[in-house]
Structure formats: C-alpha cells, structure tokens
Design an enzyme around this catalytic site. Structure first.
Site, mmCIF file in Angstrom:
data_model
loop_
_atom_site.group_PDB
_atom_site.id
_atom_site.type_symbol
_atom_site.label_atom_id
_atom_site.label_comp_id
_atom_site.label_asym_id
_atom_site.label_seq_id
_atom_site.Cartn_x
_atom_site.Cartn_y
_atom_site.Cartn_z
ATOM 1 N N LYS A 145 0.858 -1.189 0.000
ATOM 2 C CA LYS A 145 0.000 0.000 0.000
ATOM 3 C C LYS A 145 0.891 1.235 0.000
ATOM 4 C CE LYS A 145 -1.759 2.663 3.135
ATOM 5 N NZ LYS A 145 -1.589 3.953 2.426
ATOM 6 N N GLU B 49 10.306 15.922 15.650
ATOM 7 C CA GLU B 49 10.467 15.885 14.197
ATOM 8 C C GLU B 49 9.479 16.859 13.544
ATOM 9 O OE1 GLU B 49 9.384 12.298 11.928
ATOM 10 O OE2 GLU B 49 11.333 12.498 10.960
HETATM 11 P P1 ADP Z 1 3.878 10.263 6.962
HETATM 12 O O1 ADP Z 1 4.318 11.190 8.016
HETATM 13 O O2 ADP Z 1 4.953 9.787 6.049
HETATM 14 O O3 ADP Z 1 2.600 10.626 6.273
HETATM 15 P P2 ADP Z 1 2.406 8.200 8.267
HETATM 16 O O4 ADP Z 1 2.970 7.390 9.366
HETATM 17 O O5 ADP Z 1 1.236 9.049 8.535
HETATM 18 O O6 ADP Z 1 3.644 8.990 7.778
HETATM 19 O O7 ADP Z 1 2.058 7.290 7.011
HETATM 20 C C1 ADP Z 1 2.919 6.306 6.505
HETATM 21 C C2 ADP Z 1 2.090 5.214 5.864
HETATM 22 O O8 ADP Z 1 1.324 4.565 6.866
HETATM 23 C C3 ADP Z 1 1.092 5.704 4.819
HETATM 24 O O9 ADP Z 1 1.060 4.779 3.751
HETATM 25 C C4 ADP Z 1 -0.206 5.707 5.586
HETATM 26 O O10 ADP Z 1 -1.341 5.567 4.763
HETATM 27 C C5 ADP Z 1 -0.040 4.491 6.463
HETATM 28 N N1 ADP Z 1 -0.879 4.467 7.671
HETATM 29 C C6 ADP Z 1 -1.400 5.518 8.355
HETATM 30 N N2 ADP Z 1 -2.140 5.080 9.389
HETATM 31 C C7 ADP Z 1 -2.094 3.729 9.384
HETATM 32 C C8 ADP Z 1 -2.653 2.693 10.202
HETATM 33 N N3 ADP Z 1 -3.411 2.955 11.251
HETATM 34 N N4 ADP Z 1 -2.377 1.410 9.884
HETATM 35 C C9 ADP Z 1 -1.592 1.112 8.826
HETATM 36 N N5 ADP Z 1 -1.052 2.033 8.018
HETATM 37 C C10 ADP Z 1 -1.287 3.326 8.281
#
Ligand code: ADP
Length: 497
Positions: free
Chosen positions: A177, A386
């Site tokens: 994903k 960060e």
């Molecule tokens: P960034 O700061 O790079 O946006 P995130 O941690 O928000 O970092 O997102 C990184 C990835 O994790 C993205 O692909 C996002 O869609 C996914 N993501 C966000 N929330 C969840 C969750 N609860 N479970 C699994 N994947 C998630």
C-alpha cells in the site's frame, strides 16, 4: 486539459476497481489545481482479495529458483533505467521534490534492483560441522510467505523498491500500500516489474488511506510479515497490531538528525552539507538535518553563511530545473511547519531566515520558506521533535563532548554527521553517537543502497533495510540435519564419553 487518468488496484494480475467503488485524487503539491490521477480508496475487502491472490501465488513463486527470480529484478532495473526521466517527472508532479532529486529516487530503485539481483545467486546460509559422526548440518534461508508493505510519500519509488526487490528475490509474495499522497510512483514501479516478467499475483497493490487500507494488511492472519516506513506515531500502532499475531515487523520511522560542526571544520563544506541536509527534499526526509550543533569558535561564520545560502535558495515547482527546493507534500505538513515556527519563537529562538508560507506566485502550491532558527538550545521542542519540513535550528556548544551529548539527546536515532579535520575526534564521535548512521564530513543524507539503513530508539525496532539487513528480514532460518550414519544418534547424549 487531458482527462485525468484513473488507476486501479492490481490484484492477482488484474487491474480492478475497489469493491466499494470509492476513489481519491492525487494532487500536485506545486499546483493543487493539477490532479495527477484518480486512485482507488481500498478497504478490508480489497485487502482480503489481494492477500488471497498473494497467498496463491506464493505456492509457485517460492519454488522458482532464486537466480531466476533475481533475473526479473535485474530486468526491472534495466527498464527503470530506460524510463528514468519519465518516472522522475511523474514523481516530481505528485510529490514535489525537484527533478534532480526524483531522478535520484528512481536511481536508488535501479541500484537496489542491481544489488538485489546479485543476491539471487548468494542468499548465503551456513554449513557447520555436526557434533555427531556421519551427520551433516546446515542453516538455509527460506521465504516468509505473503509480506505486507506500507510506504511513505517522501521516497515514493526508492522506499517501495527497498521493500519489494529483496522480498521478491527471497521468494516472498507482496501486498503493497503506497502512501495516499504518492501512489503513482509505486504504480510505475509495479508496472515495471510486470513488464520485466513478474508472474501474476506475486505483487499486488492496493491504494488508499492508512486506517482503511493499511491496517487490514497489518491485521490479516495470512500476512506473515510487515515492513512499514512512516511516522513513529503510526509505527507504534502498526507494531502493536503486528505483535498480536507474532508477525515479524520492520519499522523505519522518524528522526531528529544533527550535523555537528567543530571549530576546526572546513566551514564552506559544512555549509554546503547543512543546506543540502536541511532543505534537500524540502526537509522531508527521515534523515534530514534539522539541528546544526556548532562549536562556538565557528558559530558566527557558520550562521552567517548558512542563512545567506538558505535565503538564496530558489523555491518553486520542481519540474522547473532552475528551482532548488520544491513544495511540502500537503496542507497538513505546511501547517506543521507553521506550528513549529510559532513554537520556536515562543521558546525564545531567533528566526534568522524564512518562517512563512509562500504566497503570491506560490499560492496554488504548498510552499514554505527555507527557515533557520538561531540561538537554539537542546531542550526546545524545535530541537526535540520531528518537524519534517524546511525548518532547522542552530545550537551553539563549547566542545565535541557537549555536541555528542546533545546529538544523542532526543527520542530518535537515525542519522548523524560530524564536520572536523581531527581524525581522533571523528573516530570518537563514530563510537559515541547513538544512531544507525554516522557521516564524517558529509551531511546526514545520502545513504547508499548496499549498506544497512535504519536507526535506534524511536526511529526503528532493530531491523534494517538496504544491504544484507533486507535479506535478513525477508527470510527466516531453517536448520537442516542430515544423518547418514544409519543409526539413531542423540545430540547431547551420545557424547562419545
Ligand atoms: P507520513 O508522516 O509519512 O505521512 P504516516 O505514518 O502518517 O507517515 O504514514 C505512513 C504510511 O502509513 C502511509 O502509507 C499511511 O497511509 C499508512 N498508515 C497511516 N495510518 C495507518 C494505520 N493505522 N495502519 C496502517 N497504516 C497506516
């Protein structure tokens, strides 16, 4: 304007719409009127289909000899080389970083392809002597099964390639994903793998948002391992969920990386490094340098030159070759930069450059000025948390010991850097800085694909991407004992006494 293209999920070798029929738009962060593509907003049902396809494909893919699997990855490297310019342009359009950098991002996928293609003829295990006569012992690497991958938006092709290529060479099948802000580059990568001859179902892509499309991958009982790159906040959710079903889980998360500049450093070199470390990728790298820890004898010269260079950076659409820094990825990231500038001012740090969202000609995009705080101290939130934007804080120190202590004094531990001409100080810092990566006389960014990549504390949970760390993660050990004595031999009991 040409019609906006709709991209579908890839499941079992077919391009399919999400079962719910929901979609979302991928916007160009340099001009939000520009819709890069429409992508599927997937959920649990789509993930179930993708995992089932990957599970089925695993039964045949695991039996393909590793050198043959690796040849497909090699071909993907060749195709990426041919397509580099187009994919770089697509990436700048969806992610914002300047073309020079997106070419580098595609190049990183090419390098990873060639490195991992070689691994197909290694995948070394170990043969060791048995303690019993006429008995042979070895440890071999076997694949894990279906691996789930969740990627961030800042390296939209390089990071998926770090995950996919080693996983595939090792014999796993994948459900990936991409981040909701940058799915197109993962599509380009996956399309390349298909064109290189990857069989149906070996790779599956589901697009969508974290809780709806990411979480079901992590929780799915048939997914045998998870590789996640993103924020520490989401990494904690992913790690806890994976632990419930005992899945190996590789987490690569945040950073608060420091460049240390000592009195004896080549200051011009350090400035070049600081500008690239702080403002490359608009500060949106997990290895970005957001703290400059500068010894007092070099402080004034460093600050003056650093500020002058930051102010001279050309900010704009990354597709225009004359621009040196692109936009931030989305409104939320811009708001984070605004928030931290406010926090820094209230904490008593001085804004020496930037500090504002860019308006006027930049109004349609998410542009923020290269921003420098002076007179920072280690305890300030701008020096601890960060920000993931073009905001750096300069902190004066008296000694290398104090600098190292401050460098180590955050919850994170990804990258680090020291500028000095004193080899003794350099080696002590290499020993004493608690981080996954240390550069000497180079900034905190610039990892090469054949070395382990990852960090300590809130940055990671002990796994490494890149290099042999990746092979370790995407295989598990099987110990094999072959007894050719034709009699029962008991380990630890038939000791020959
Ligand atoms: P960034 O700061 O790079 O946006 P995130 O941690 O928000 O970092 O997102 C990184 C990835 O994790 C993205 O692909 C996002 O869609 C996914 N993501 C966000 N929330 C969840 C969750 N609860 N479970 C699994 N994947 C998630």
């Amino acid at each position: 304007m040409s019609a906006v293209k709709t991209y579908k999920n890839l499941i079992g070798g077919e391009w399919v719409a999400s079962r719910s029929g929901k979609t979302f738009e991928n916007l160009n962060p340099a001009n939000t009127d520009d819709v890069v593509g429409i992508f599927q907003a997937s959920d649990q049902n789509d993930v179930n289909d993708a995992v089932a396809a990957a599970q089925k494909a695993f039964e045949t893919w695991r039996l393909v000899p590793a050198p043959r699997r690796a040849e497909i990855i090699f071909r993907a490297g060749e195709l990426l080389t041919q397509r580099k310019e187009q994919y770089a342009k697509d990436m700048t359009r969806e992610m914002g970083k300047v073309l020079k950098e997106t070419r580098g991002d595609v190049q990183e996928a090419i390098d990873t392809a060639y490195f991992m293609a070689g691994e197909g003829r290694r995948l070394f295990g170990a043969t060791v002597p048995s303690e019993l006569p006429n008995k042979f012992a070895m440890a071999i690497r076997v694949p894990l099964g279906v691996v789930g991958m969740i990627a961030p938006w800042n390296f939209p092709m390089a990071i998926p390639s770090w995950k996919l290529f080693p996983a595939l060479v090792c014999g796993n099948t994948c459900v990936i994903k991409p981040a909701e802000d940058t799915p197109l580059s993962t599509f380009n990568l996956v399309q390349t793998l298909i064109d290189a001859g990857l069989p149906k179902g070996v790779i599956n892509i589901v697009t969508g948002f974290g809780p709806e499309a990411g979480a079901p991958i992590v929780n799915h009982p048939d997914v045998r391992a998870i590789s996640f790159t993103g924020s520490s906040e989401v990494g904690r959710i992913v790690g806890e969920a994976a632990a419930k079903s005992f899945k190996p889980c590789s987490l690569e998360m945040g950073g608060k990386n420091a460049i240390i500049v000592l009195d004896d450093a080549n200051i011009s070199l350090a400035i070049d490094g600081a500008v690239w470390g702080a403002f490359g990728t608009t500060g949106q790298r997990c290895t970005a340098a957001s703290r400059m820890i500068v010894q007092k004898g070099a402080y004034n010269e460093f600050v003056d030159k650093f500020v002058a260079k930051a102010k001279s950076l050309k900010v704009g659409d990354g597709l225009d070759e004359k621009n040196e820094m692109g936009p931030q990825i989305n409104e939320q990231q811009i708001n984070t930069s605004i928030k931290y500038v406010d926090i820094g001012k209230k904490e008593g740090a001085k804004v020496l450059a930037g500090g504002n969202r860019l308006e006027g000609a930049h109004k349609k995009g998410w542009f923020f000025e290269p921003t420098i705080f002076g007179d920072g101290n280690a305890k300030m939130r701008i020096a601890q948390e960060e920000i993931f934007g073009p905001v750096a804080t300069v902190i004066p120190v008296s000694s290398v010991e104090e600098a190292v202590e401050i460098a180590n004094g955050t919850p994170y531990g990804l990258s680090s850097s020291l500028y000095t001409r004193d080899v003794n100080k350099a080696f002590r810092a290499i020993r004493d800085i608690y981080a996954g990566i240390t550069y000497i006389n180079a900034p905190t960014i610039g990892a090469e694909v054949h070395l382990p990549f990852g960090g300590v504390k809130a940055t990671g949970n002990g796994h490494r991407e890149g290099g042999l760390g990746a092979v370790d993660f995407y295989t598990q050990w099987k110990s094999v004992y072959i007894d050719y004595s034709d009699k029962l031999q008991r380990a630890q009991i038939d000791t020959g006494e």
